[in-house]
Design an enzyme around this catalytic site. Structure first.
Site, mmCIF file in Angstrom:
data_model
loop_
_atom_site.group_PDB
_atom_site.id
_atom_site.type_symbol
_atom_site.label_atom_id
_atom_site.label_comp_id
_atom_site.label_asym_id
_atom_site.label_seq_id
_atom_site.Cartn_x
_atom_site.Cartn_y
_atom_site.Cartn_z
ATOM 1 N N HIS A 21 0.737 -4.139 -7.357
ATOM 2 C CA HIS A 21 1.317 -2.905 -8.145
ATOM 3 C C HIS A 21 0.848 -2.637 -9.365
ATOM 4 O O HIS A 21 1.409 -1.806 -9.972
ATOM 5 C CB HIS A 21 2.854 -3.801 -8.417
ATOM 6 C CG HIS A 21 3.737 -3.509 -6.999
ATOM 7 N ND1 HIS A 21 3.685 -4.596 -6.068
ATOM 8 C CD2 HIS A 21 4.522 -2.579 -6.719
ATOM 9 C CE1 HIS A 21 4.503 -4.271 -4.944
ATOM 10 N NE2 HIS A 21 5.072 -2.954 -5.420
ATOM 11 N N TRP A 75 2.106 0.748 3.554
ATOM 12 C CA TRP A 75 2.369 -0.119 2.394
ATOM 13 C C TRP A 75 3.184 -1.131 2.730
ATOM 14 O O TRP A 75 3.123 -2.392 2.310
ATOM 15 C CB TRP A 75 2.903 0.905 1.182
ATOM 16 C CG TRP A 75 3.304 0.173 0.410
ATOM 17 C CD1 TRP A 75 4.566 -0.286 -0.277
ATOM 18 C CD2 TRP A 75 2.257 -0.247 -0.957
ATOM 19 N NE1 TRP A 75 4.390 -0.949 -1.562
ATOM 20 C CE2 TRP A 75 3.028 -0.918 -1.996
ATOM 21 C CE3 TRP A 75 0.907 -0.122 -1.215
ATOM 22 C CZ2 TRP A 75 2.467 -1.538 -2.992
ATOM 23 C CZ3 TRP A 75 0.336 -0.462 -2.408
ATOM 24 C CH2 TRP A 75 1.151 -0.979 -3.377
#
Length: 134
Positions: A21, A75
């Site tokens: 992230h 993702w």
């Protein structure tokens, strides 16, 4: 609307979750924004508890728009192994958390001015929370 959700990252994989992230794919960032995910943040507690927050017009519609993108499928597949419950893609396993209070909404309903800059702070040191003792 404001949306809050929670999920769980496997504690032993939290470092990897944070690393991924720290550099989310630009295509994923664009897809989220285009799908209406605004002011989106993720918070990760030391035990792996993940709290997400976003603002959107319609959460179901924003999720549906993301589900149509190829980048989201890629993702979610990449992230799935990091979550404690990987039976579902991570974005389908979010548990929504009910909002029970919002300061701005309450102030608006009460007709109260919300210009914090107009309120002087007295003694900053007196307003600090006590530090935990070692």
């Amino acid at each position: 609307m404001r949306v809050c959700f929670r999920s769980s990252v496997q504690p032993e994989l939290m470092a990897e979750y944070k690393q991924r992230h720290a550099a989310v794919w630009p295509e994923m960032l664009t897809a989220l924004k285009d799908a209406g995910w605004n002011n989106y943040s993720l918070f990760l507690a030391p035990d792996g508890q993940l709290i997400g927050y976003l603002e959107c017009e319609d959460y179901a519609a924003a999720q549906a728009r993301m589900a149509l993108t190829d980048v989201n499928a890629r993702w979610q597949a990449e992230m799935a192994t990091l979550f404690a419950n990987s039976d579902l893609p991570p974005d389908q396993g979010f548990e929504l958390v009910e909002e029970v209070f919002n300061l701005e909404d309450q102030l608006t309903a009460a007709g109260t001015v919300t210009d914090a800059a107009a309120i002087p702070l007295k003694d900053t040191a007196a307003n600090e929370y006590p530090k935990e003792q070692a």
